[in-house]
Design a protein around this motif. Structure first.
Motif, PDB file in Angstrom:
ATOM      1  N   ALA A 290     108.414 -59.080  -3.315  1.00 33.90           N
ATOM      2  CA  ALA A 290     107.446 -58.370  -2.440  1.00 33.90           C
ATOM      3  C   ALA A 290     106.047 -58.766  -2.540  1.00 33.90           C
ATOM      4  CB  ALA A 290     107.633 -56.801  -2.791  1.00 33.90           C
ATOM      5  N   ILE A 291     105.465 -59.059  -3.630  1.00 36.65           N
ATOM      6  CA  ILE A 291     104.256 -59.498  -3.604  1.00 36.65           C
ATOM      7  C   ILE A 291     103.992 -60.780  -3.425  1.00 36.65           C
ATOM      8  CG2 ILE A 291     102.174 -59.866  -5.556  1.00 36.65           C
ATOM      9  CD1 ILE A 291     103.254 -56.816  -4.703  1.00 36.65           C
ATOM     10  N   PHE A 292     105.001 -61.825  -3.571  1.00 39.10           N
ATOM     11  CA  PHE A 292     104.998 -63.155  -2.933  1.00 39.10           C
ATOM     12  C   PHE A 292     104.741 -63.107  -1.325  1.00 39.10           C
ATOM     13  CE2 PHE A 292     107.433 -66.430  -0.675  1.00 39.10           C
ATOM     14  CZ  PHE A 292     106.646 -67.790  -1.227  1.00 39.10           C
TER      15      PHE A 292
ATOM     16  N   GLU B 129      99.011 -64.485  -5.522  1.00 39.22           N
ATOM     17  CA  GLU B 129     100.112 -65.392  -5.132  1.00 39.22           C
ATOM     18  C   GLU B 129     100.258 -66.540  -6.243  1.00 39.22           C
ATOM     19  OE1 GLU B 129     102.628 -66.721  -1.485  1.00 39.22           O
ATOM     20  OE2 GLU B 129     102.002 -64.965  -2.898  1.00 39.22           O
ATOM     21  N   LEU B 130      99.182 -67.082  -6.734  1.00 40.30           N
ATOM     22  CA  LEU B 130      99.319 -68.147  -7.898  1.00 40.30           C
ATOM     23  C   LEU B 130     100.133 -67.654  -8.989  1.00 40.30           C
ATOM     24  CD1 LEU B 130      95.830 -69.935  -7.858  1.00 40.30           C
ATOM     25  CD2 LEU B 130      98.008 -70.848  -7.564  1.00 40.30           C
ATOM     26  N   VAL B 131      99.849 -66.411  -9.557  1.00 41.80           N
ATOM     27  CA  VAL B 131     100.381 -65.850 -10.636  1.00 41.80           C
ATOM     28  C   VAL B 131     101.970 -65.695 -10.237  1.00 41.80           C
ATOM     29  CG1 VAL B 131     100.398 -64.061 -11.965  1.00 41.80           C
ATOM     30  CG2 VAL B 131      98.321 -64.947 -11.633  1.00 41.80           C
ATOM     31  N   THR B 132     102.080 -64.963  -8.818  1.00 44.72           N
ATOM     32  CA  THR B 132     103.453 -64.505  -8.829  1.00 44.72           C
ATOM     33  C   THR B 132     104.444 -65.607  -8.492  1.00 44.72           C
ATOM     34  OG1 THR B 132     102.303 -62.494  -7.510  1.00 44.72           O
ATOM     35  CG2 THR B 132     104.839 -63.212  -6.875  1.00 44.72           C
ATOM     36  N   ILE B 133     103.962 -66.616  -7.863  1.00 44.50           N
ATOM     37  CA  ILE B 133     104.780 -67.995  -7.682  1.00 44.50           C
ATOM     38  C   ILE B 133     105.256 -68.505  -9.090  1.00 44.50           C
ATOM     39  CG2 ILE B 133     104.938 -70.211  -6.801  1.00 44.50           C
ATOM     40  CD1 ILE B 133     103.451 -69.329  -4.362  1.00 44.50           C
ATOM     41  N   GLY B 134     104.234 -68.576 -10.016  1.00 39.29           N
ATOM     42  CA  GLY B 134     104.663 -69.170 -11.295  1.00 39.29           C
ATOM     43  C   GLY B 134     105.667 -68.352 -11.846  1.00 39.29           C
ATOM     44  N   THR B 135     105.231 -66.904 -12.013  1.00 37.27           N
ATOM     45  CA  THR B 135     106.385 -66.028 -12.597  1.00 37.27           C
ATOM     46  C   THR B 135     107.601 -65.965 -12.145  1.00 37.27           C
ATOM     47  OG1 THR B 135     104.411 -64.543 -13.102  1.00 37.27           O
ATOM     48  CG2 THR B 135     106.476 -63.716 -13.552  1.00 37.27           C
ATOM     49  N   TYR B 136     107.670 -66.134 -10.772  1.00 35.89           N
ATOM     50  CA  TYR B 136     108.988 -66.255  -9.985  1.00 35.89           C
ATOM     51  C   TYR B 136     109.607 -67.314 -10.404  1.00 35.89           C
ATOM     52  CZ  TYR B 136     111.224 -64.186  -5.603  1.00 35.89           C
ATOM     53  OH  TYR B 136     111.969 -63.588  -4.718  1.00 35.89           O
ATOM     54  N   MET B 137     109.076 -68.354 -10.295  1.00 36.45           N
ATOM     55  CA  MET B 137     109.682 -69.849 -10.644  1.00 36.45           C
ATOM     56  C   MET B 137     110.193 -69.935 -12.058  1.00 36.45           C
ATOM     57  SD  MET B 137     110.092 -72.846  -9.187  1.00 36.45           S
ATOM     58  CE  MET B 137     108.982 -73.112  -8.178  1.00 36.45           C
ATOM     59  N   SER B 138     109.519 -69.482 -12.952  1.00 38.20           N
ATOM     60  CA  SER B 138     109.998 -69.424 -14.504  1.00 38.20           C
ATOM     61  C   SER B 138     111.199 -68.756 -14.705  1.00 38.20           C
ATOM     62  CB  SER B 138     108.712 -68.899 -15.295  1.00 38.20           C
ATOM     63  OG  SER B 138     108.388 -67.658 -15.299  1.00 38.20           O
ATOM     64  N   GLU B 139     111.388 -67.454 -14.019  1.00 40.44           N
ATOM     65  CA  GLU B 139     112.314 -66.469 -14.051  1.00 40.44           C
ATOM     66  C   GLU B 139     113.539 -67.044 -13.387  1.00 40.44           C
ATOM     67  OE1 GLU B 139     109.527 -62.760 -15.092  1.00 40.44           O
ATOM     68  OE2 GLU B 139     110.866 -63.000 -13.374  1.00 40.44           O
TER      69      GLU B 139
ATOM     70  N   VAL C 174      99.823 -63.474 -17.727  1.00 35.54           N
ATOM     71  CA  VAL C 174      99.465 -64.760 -17.162  1.00 35.54           C
ATOM     72  C   VAL C 174      98.110 -64.601 -16.020  1.00 35.54           C
ATOM     73  CG1 VAL C 174     100.198 -66.662 -15.672  1.00 35.54           C
ATOM     74  CG2 VAL C 174     101.670 -66.005 -17.399  1.00 35.54           C
ATOM     75  N   GLY C 175      98.430 -63.457 -15.392  1.00 35.99           N
ATOM     76  CA  GLY C 175      97.149 -63.055 -14.554  1.00 35.99           C
ATOM     77  C   GLY C 175      95.751 -63.003 -15.318  1.00 35.99           C
ATOM     78  N   PHE C 176      95.965 -62.434 -16.457  1.00 39.65           N
ATOM     79  CA  PHE C 176      94.838 -62.021 -17.170  1.00 39.65           C
ATOM     80  C   PHE C 176      94.113 -63.515 -17.946  1.00 39.65           C
ATOM     81  CE2 PHE C 176      92.870 -61.360 -21.351  1.00 39.65           C
ATOM     82  CZ  PHE C 176      91.757 -60.670 -20.987  1.00 39.65           C
TER      83      PHE C 176
ATOM     84  N   LEU D 195      98.014 -73.975  -1.977  1.00 45.61           N
ATOM     85  CA  LEU D 195      97.008 -74.970  -2.349  1.00 45.61           C
ATOM     86  C   LEU D 195      96.069 -75.582  -1.063  1.00 45.61           C
ATOM     87  CD1 LEU D 195      98.920 -77.026  -5.239  1.00 45.61           C
ATOM     88  CD2 LEU D 195      97.363 -75.389  -5.267  1.00 45.61           C
ATOM     89  N   TYR D 196      96.826 -75.585  -0.059  1.00 47.85           N
ATOM     90  CA  TYR D 196      96.201 -76.169   1.117  1.00 47.85           C
ATOM     91  C   TYR D 196      94.852 -75.244   1.231  1.00 47.85           C
ATOM     92  CZ  TYR D 196      95.280 -77.158   6.034  1.00 47.85           C
ATOM     93  OH  TYR D 196      94.581 -77.423   7.246  1.00 47.85           O
ATOM     94  N   ASP D 197      95.079 -73.695   1.016  1.00 52.25           N
ATOM     95  CA  ASP D 197      94.139 -72.903   1.533  1.00 52.25           C
ATOM     96  C   ASP D 197      92.886 -72.888   0.343  1.00 52.25           C
ATOM     97  OD1 ASP D 197      95.054 -71.936   3.620  1.00 52.25           O
ATOM     98  OD2 ASP D 197      95.339 -70.131   3.134  1.00 52.25           O
ATOM     99  N   LEU D 198      93.665 -73.208  -1.079  1.00 48.57           N
ATOM    100  CA  LEU D 198      92.879 -73.243  -2.129  1.00 48.57           C
ATOM    101  C   LEU D 198      91.971 -74.431  -2.390  1.00 48.57           C
ATOM    102  CD1 LEU D 198      92.005 -72.142  -4.802  1.00 48.57           C
ATOM    103  CD2 LEU D 198      93.832 -73.165  -5.947  1.00 48.57           C
ATOM    104  N   LEU D 199      92.522 -75.724  -1.724  1.00 52.61           N
ATOM    105  CA  LEU D 199      91.885 -77.006  -2.050  1.00 52.61           C
ATOM    106  C   LEU D 199      91.020 -77.511  -0.777  1.00 52.61           C
ATOM    107  CD1 LEU D 199      94.452 -78.755  -4.049  1.00 52.61           C
ATOM    108  CD2 LEU D 199      92.305 -77.830  -4.885  1.00 52.61           C
TER     109      LEU D 199
END
Length: 480
Positions: free
Chosen positions: A119-121, A158-168, A418-420, A58-62
C-alpha cells in the motif's frame, strides 16, 4: 500428534507443488519457506517490478543536479548563495529536497510497518509524482523549493519502503543480487535524465523551459508503475509479523506454486526455522544488539551522503565553475551518467560473494582517490574517466548499503528503523549542500573534493570497525 501429521498430509494434497514442505505456518516457517525458493522467473518478476518503481524514484531524486543549470539560466535560482544559508541558490533547491526526504524517512517510515509494504509503495509514488508536477509550473524560488520539499517527503517514504519490500521478498541466497539488479535498473535513470537534460535544458521546446519538460516526463512515466503494482503481493514476512498467518500462508503458497511450475521439480525442503525475534518496538533500536548497528548507520549516513550527492548533484555546476560551458558540462555528465547502472551491474557478480562491509570500505577508498584526482584535471578524457570511476564507486556503495541496512533489523521494525537511520543522510545532505556551495565559492573545486575525501575516510572507519557480517545469513538469524 497423529492429527498434526494428518493435517500435514492434507495440506500437501491440497497443494501438490508444496509436497514435502513443513505444514507449520508460524513466522519462522514462513521465512524458511521463502528463503529456500530457487531463482525462477516468478521471483525475478517481483524484483523487476520493484526495480521499475526504483527507476522512477531515482529519476525524480537525481534530476536535481541536471536541471540546476537550467534553473540558473531561467533566472529562478543562482549558482551560488549570498550567504551560507541563502534561499535563492541551487543549494536551497537541493536542501529543500533533502528536508522533505528527511521528514519522509524519519517521521513516515513507520507507515510501511503499520499499513504494509504494498500500500505504501503505491501511495507514496503517487504523492511525489503529483508534487513534482505542480513544481514544474513554478516561477519563483520559494514556490520551487516548497514543492520540491513536498515531493521529497514522498520519495523518502518510497525509498525506505522499496528496500524493505525487496529484502523481505528476495530469498537469502539471492538478496544481494536482487538489490544489485534493483539498483542497476534504478540507476539506468541517470543516463536517461542526463540525456534528456542535455537535449532539453539548454532549450525551450514549444516555448516551455527545458527543465520543466525533464520534470514532467518523469512524473508521467511513473504513473505506469501505479498500474503494474497490482501484480505485487504483500510481503508474507510482514503479514506473519502482524499475526496474519493465514494471509501470509496464502500469499506464499501462490508464489510457491508459480515457482514450482517453473522449476520443473519439487521445491527444496525448507531449512530449519531460525528463532524469530520477539515483537520489537522503536526503543529496541537502542538496545543490544541493535544499538551498535544504529550508531554505526547514523554515522555512516551522515558521511556517505557527502560523497554520493556531493558529486551526483553538483557535477554539472562544478564543471561550469571550471570554465566549461553549460552545454559541454551536460554532455560530459551524460557520458558519465552512462556508467551509473554499470556500478550495481558489476556488483551483481560480487553481491553474494563478499561481505557487504568490505565492499563499502573498498569503494569508499576508490571514491577518495578518484575525487581528489578529478579536482585537478581539465581534459575531457580525464574528466569523463574519473567521473565514471566516481559514479561506479558511489553506486556500488549505494546498492551494497541498501542491502546491508535492511538486514540489520527485525521485520517488526525494519521500515521504521531503516527510515530513522536513513533520515540522517537526508539531514546531512541539507547542510552539506550549503557547505559545498560555500566551499566552492571560497576554495574552488579542489576544496569541495577535499571535504568529500574527509567524509569518506570516516565512512571507512565507521563501517570497518563497527559493521557486523551478514553474508548468506537469514534475516531472522542476523536479527539476534
Amino acid at each position: 500428534m497423529a492429527m498434526m501429521e494428518g493435517a500435514s498430509q492434507l495440506r500437501a494434497a491440497d497443494h501438490p507443488a508444496l509436497a514435502g514442505t513443513a505444514s507449520a505456518v508460524d513466522t519462522g516457517a514462513i521465512s524458511a519457506r521463502l528463503d529456500r525458493l530457487p531463482a525462477t522467473r516468478a521471483v525475478w518478476k517481483l524484483i523487476v517490478l520493484l526495480s521499475l518503481g526504483f527507476f522512477f524514484e531515482l529519476y525524480d531524486l537525481l534530476f536535481t543536479g541536471y536541471v540546476a543549470p537550467g534553473l540558473v539560466k531561467s533566472g529562478i535560482l543562482t549558482s551560488t548563495t549570498s550567504g551560507l544559508f541563502g534561499t535563492s541558490g541551487v543549494a536551497s533547491f537541493i536542501a529543500a529536497l533533502f528536508c522533505g526526504l528527511f521528514l519522509g524517512t524519519v517521521a513516515c517510515g513507520f507507515l510501511a510497518d503499520r499499513f504494509g509494504r504494498r500500500a505504501i509503495f503505491t501511495w507514496s509514488l503517487l504523492w511525489y509524482v503529483a508534487a513534482n508536477t505542480v513544481m514544474a509550473f513554478q516561477d519563483t524560488a520559494s514556490g520551487l523549493n516548497f514543492w520540491r520539499f513536498v515531493s521529497g517527503m514522498g520519495i523518502g517514504v518510497e525509498l525506505v519502503t522499496i528496500g524493505t519490500y525487496m529484502s523481505e521478498l528476495a530469498p537469502k541466497h539471492l538478496r544481494g543480487r536482487a538489490f544489485a539488479i534493483c539498483q542497476t535498473l534504478g540507476f539506468s535513470a541517470v543516463p536517461v535524465v542526463a540525456f534528456l537534460s542535455y537535449l532539453l535544458v539548454p532549450n525551450a521546446p514549444f516555448g516551455v523551459d527545458g527543465w520543466r519538460w525533464v520534470v514532467l516526463l518523469g512524473g508521467i512515466s511513473a504513473l505506469f508503475i501505479w498500474y503494474f503494482r497490482r501484480n505485487l503481493p504483500e510481503s508474507p514476512r510482514w503479514l506473519a509479523s502482524k499475526g496474519r498467518i493465514r494471509e501470509a500462508d496464502e500469499v506464499l503458497s501462490r508464489l510457491e506454486e508459480k515457482v514450482a511450475s517453473e522449476y520443473g521439480q519439487p521445491l527444496p525442503e525448507p531449512g530449519p526455522s531460525d528463532p524469530v525475534p520477539r515483537k520489537a518496538g522503536f526503543a529496541d533500536m537502542w538496545k543490544p544488539p541493535y544499538r551498535k548497528r544504529t550508531v554505526m548507520l547514523i554515522i555512516f549516513h551522515i558521511l556517505q551522503t557527502v560523497g554520493f550527492y556531493g558529486f551526483a548533484n553538483w557535477v554539472p555546476t562544478l564543471l561550469v565553475k571550471q570554465g566549461i560551458t553549460v552545454t559541454s558540462s551536460l554532455l560530459y555528465t551524460t557520458v558519465i551518467g552512462l556508467a551509473a547502472p554499470l556500478g550495481p551491474l558489476l556488483g551483481y557478480w560480487i553481491a553474494d560473494r563478499f561481505e557487504r562491509k568490505h565492499v563499502i570500505v573498498c569503494m569508499a577508498a576508490l571514491n577518495i582517490v578518484s575525487g581528489l584526482l578529478f579536482s585537478q584535471v581539465a581534459s575531457a578524457v580525464a574528466i569523463v574517466t574519473l567521473g565514471v570511476l566516481l559514479t561506479l564507486a558511489g553506486n556500488i556503495i549505494s546498492f551494497t548499503y541498501h542491502t546491508y541496512q535492511q538486514e540489520l533489523y527485525p521485520t517488526a521494525i525494519r521500515a521504521r528503523a531503516v527510515g530513522f537511520v536513513y533520515s540522517w543522510s537526508r539531514l546531512s545532505a541539507v547542510f552539506s549542500s550549503f557547505v559545498i556551495a560555500f566551499t566552492l565559492k571560497e576554495f574552488g573545486v579542489t576544496g569541495v573534493f577535499v571535504f568529500i575525501a574527509g567524509a569518506m575516510t570516516l565512512v571507512i572507519v565507521a563501517i570497518g570497525l563497527m559493521g557486523p557480517r551478514t553474508l548468506g545469513k537469514s534475516l531472522e538469524s542476523i536479527s539476534h
